[in-house]
Write a protein that holds these residues in place. Structure first.
Motif, PDB file in Angstrom:
ATOM      1  N   VAL A 178      -8.143  -4.066 -11.223  1.00 31.94           N
ATOM      2  CA  VAL A 178      -7.945  -2.670 -11.280  1.00 31.94           C
ATOM      3  C   VAL A 178      -9.507  -1.992 -11.178  1.00 31.94           C
ATOM      4  CG1 VAL A 178      -5.757  -2.210 -12.198  1.00 31.94           C
ATOM      5  CG2 VAL A 178      -7.828  -2.308 -13.684  1.00 31.94           C
ATOM      6  N   GLY A 179     -10.433  -2.722 -11.320  1.00 33.33           N
ATOM      7  CA  GLY A 179     -11.954  -2.466 -11.334  1.00 33.33           C
ATOM      8  C   GLY A 179     -12.398  -2.251 -12.862  1.00 33.33           C
ATOM      9  N   THR A 228     -16.413  -3.023 -12.709  1.00 42.14           N
ATOM     10  CA  THR A 228     -17.112  -1.984 -12.208  1.00 42.14           C
ATOM     11  C   THR A 228     -17.262  -0.802 -13.129  1.00 42.14           C
ATOM     12  OG1 THR A 228     -16.575  -2.210  -9.959  1.00 42.14           O
ATOM     13  CG2 THR A 228     -17.150  -0.135 -10.490  1.00 42.14           C
ATOM     14  N   ILE A 249      -4.857   1.734 -11.976  1.00 42.40           N
ATOM     15  CA  ILE A 249      -4.672   2.078 -10.600  1.00 42.40           C
ATOM     16  C   ILE A 249      -3.372   2.673 -10.680  1.00 42.40           C
ATOM     17  CG2 ILE A 249      -6.295   0.444  -9.313  1.00 42.40           C
ATOM     18  CD1 ILE A 249      -3.774  -1.191  -8.621  1.00 42.40           C
ATOM     19  N   ASN A 253      -8.433   4.498 -11.388  1.00 43.27           N
ATOM     20  CA  ASN A 253      -9.231   3.956 -10.004  1.00 43.27           C
ATOM     21  C   ASN A 253      -8.699   3.892  -8.834  1.00 43.27           C
ATOM     22  OD1 ASN A 253     -11.934   3.230  -9.024  1.00 43.27           O
ATOM     23  ND2 ASN A 253     -11.562   1.186  -9.516  1.00 43.27           N
ATOM     24  N   GLN A 254      -9.185   4.039  -7.650  1.00 39.44           N
ATOM     25  CA  GLN A 254      -8.804   3.693  -6.300  1.00 39.44           C
ATOM     26  C   GLN A 254      -7.900   4.707  -5.844  1.00 39.44           C
ATOM     27  OE1 GLN A 254      -7.445  -0.482  -5.893  1.00 39.44           O
ATOM     28  NE2 GLN A 254      -9.099  -1.059  -7.305  1.00 39.44           N
ATOM     29  N   LEU A 259      -6.469   7.655  -3.860  1.00 44.38           N
ATOM     30  CA  LEU A 259      -6.610   8.455  -2.334  1.00 44.38           C
ATOM     31  C   LEU A 259      -6.243  10.044  -2.605  1.00 44.38           C
ATOM     32  CD1 LEU A 259      -4.691   5.753  -0.416  1.00 44.38           C
ATOM     33  CD2 LEU A 259      -7.023   6.399  -0.108  1.00 44.38           C
ATOM     34  N   ARG A 288       1.182   6.086   1.139  1.00 39.98           N
ATOM     35  CA  ARG A 288       0.324   5.967  -0.317  1.00 39.98           C
ATOM     36  C   ARG A 288      -0.207   6.896  -1.157  1.00 39.98           C
ATOM     37  NH1 ARG A 288       0.755   0.759  -1.747  1.00 39.98           N
ATOM     38  NH2 ARG A 288      -1.287   0.816  -2.930  1.00 39.98           N
ATOM     39  N   GLN A 339       0.947   7.433  -4.952  1.00 39.95           N
ATOM     40  CA  GLN A 339       0.000   7.343  -5.944  1.00 39.95           C
ATOM     41  C   GLN A 339       0.270   8.734  -6.710  1.00 39.95           C
ATOM     42  OE1 GLN A 339      -3.953   6.970  -4.745  1.00 39.95           O
ATOM     43  NE2 GLN A 339      -4.019   4.781  -4.245  1.00 39.95           N
ATOM     44  N   LEU A 366     -10.911   5.991  -3.951  1.00 38.57           N
ATOM     45  CA  LEU A 366     -11.116   4.643  -3.474  1.00 38.57           C
ATOM     46  C   LEU A 366     -12.152   4.607  -2.454  1.00 38.57           C
ATOM     47  CD1 LEU A 366      -9.821   1.784  -2.564  1.00 38.57           C
ATOM     48  CD2 LEU A 366      -8.223   3.063  -1.007  1.00 38.57           C
ATOM     49  N   GLU A 385     -17.278  -1.849  -1.441  1.00 38.10           N
ATOM     50  CA  GLU A 385     -17.516  -2.196  -2.516  1.00 38.10           C
ATOM     51  C   GLU A 385     -18.797  -1.632  -3.354  1.00 38.10           C
ATOM     52  OE1 GLU A 385     -15.813  -6.850  -3.013  1.00 38.10           O
ATOM     53  OE2 GLU A 385     -17.755  -6.816  -1.892  1.00 38.10           O
TER      54      GLU A 385
END
Length: 364
Positions: free
Chosen positions: A38-39, A42, A231, A260-261, A263, A277, A281, A302, A306
């Protein structure tokens, strides 16, 4: 979607950023965890960068066997603190609780303890983590950020006080059962006093003292907090709920969630797949706000690439301090102009492809 808008805009709603972590000057331990992929790395890297701008010295530690800190910063890290390039107060290190005990000597008390802890499930990780914490406590870092492994591993890590307690109980049981037999055996084989039961119990008792001290700090919300990264999908929501419940059971503070991620619906999206999506989400984002209305919930976009390297991490960090806003919104002149431009480009590509196919067919 209306639910989110109400929550975000509502008076008295928690700030949708991580500024609260930077403003909490007493904070000593920051755990970053969640489901795999899920990040987390980062987010923990960026949190450590942001904290480095507000605190005297910061250490970020990866306890995930699948280390990614080196990839995130594009710099090689080891089990010893290393200064991150471009900073004078940010350090990073990577440890693996499952293999740290390989560093124990195979001789004397250390070797025996290694064998003993391997025989008690979970004690090897707990002892290794205790050794690492003992090392960290000897260093003068203002705050320590833990980039943890996926949820299950992290929850085991939080159980290490009870695990070490179990190990001590087993040692005491052995002592009561066999009395001075171990001491006699060590003298018989000429191993000296380093393997006697008192020495081993002393070692474990020393570990227990460190564990109890750290455990008290972990349960102090002024010193410790846990940042949940997820996410907007069902499994991640489920895992986050499980994690929050377990953290409450361990009396560990958690009041920040990073989604995270994401849209964003306001963006100029024409793809049917992306629209589907976005709708999916949004359903889970609404659920996050409903379940955790007293949490600081930060939504991150998102990206098409990277986030690797110090510069990329620093650029992305702005979304941790200011809620992300798409450059274009639906229904504006700019958004319509962009859509027309995209459609024209797609039409030109299709016409070029059609010409190539027609020429190829004529040649055939």
């Amino acid at each position: 979607m209306a639910t989110t808008a109400v929550v975000d805009a509502g008076e008295g709603a928690p700030d949708p950023t991580v500024r609260n972590l930077l403003e909490q000057e007493s904070l000593k331990w920051v755990f970053v965890g969640g489901k795999g992929g899920v990040g987390k790395t980062t987010c923990s890297s960026i949190l450590s960068i942001l904290l480095a701008s507000a605190r005297q010295s910061v250490l970020v530690i990866s306890t995930d066997p699948a280390h990614n800190l080196s990839d995130a910063f594009q710099q090689r890290f080891t089990k010893f603190p290393t200064l991150v390039r471009g900073f004078n107060n940010l350090y990073a290190m990577e440890i693996d609780p499952k293999v740290e005990n390989d560093d124990f000597s195979n001789e004397g008390m250390e070797g025996f303890l290694s064998e003993l802890t391997n025989a008690i499930p979970g004690v090897d990780e707990a002892m290794s983590f205790a050794e690492m914490l003992k090392l960290v406590q000897t260093m003068d870092y203002s705050v320590v950020v833990f980039d943890t492994a996926p949820t299950g591993h992290t929850l085991r890590l939080l159980q290490f006080p009870a695990t070490l307690e179990k190990g001590l109980e087993k040692m005491m049981a052995l002592k009561n059962k066999f009395g001075g037999l171990l001491n006699q055996a060590t003298r018989l084989f000429g191993l000296g006093d380093e393997l006697n039961e008192d020495a081993m119990l002393g070692r474990l008792e020393g570990m227990k003292d460190v564990i109890e001290q750290v455990n008290r700090q972990f349960k102090d919300p002024d010193l410790t907090t846990f940042v949940c990264v997820c996410i907007p999908e069902f499994l991640s929501l489920y895992e986050t709920e499980r994690l929050v419940q377990e953290l409450a059971k361990f009396e560990i503070d958690a009041h920040n969630i990073i989604i995270n991620q994401v849209l964003f619906d306001e963006e100029a999206v024409e793809s049917k797949l992306l629209k589907a999506r976005i709708k999916m989400q949004q359903k889970y984002i609404d659920q996050f706000h409903m379940l955790y209305d007293d949490f600081n919930i930060t939504k991150l976009p998102l990206l098409p690439e990277e986030v690797c390297g110090v510069q990329a991490l620093q650029n992305f960090s702005r979304h941790f301090l200011t809620p992300y806003k798409p450059a274009l919104k639906r229904g504006t002149v700019e958004e319509l102009e962009l859509r027309v431009s995209i459609l024209k480009s797609a039409l030109q590509e299709a016409e070029s492809e059609l010409d190539r196919l027609r020429k190829g067919k004529q040649v055939a």
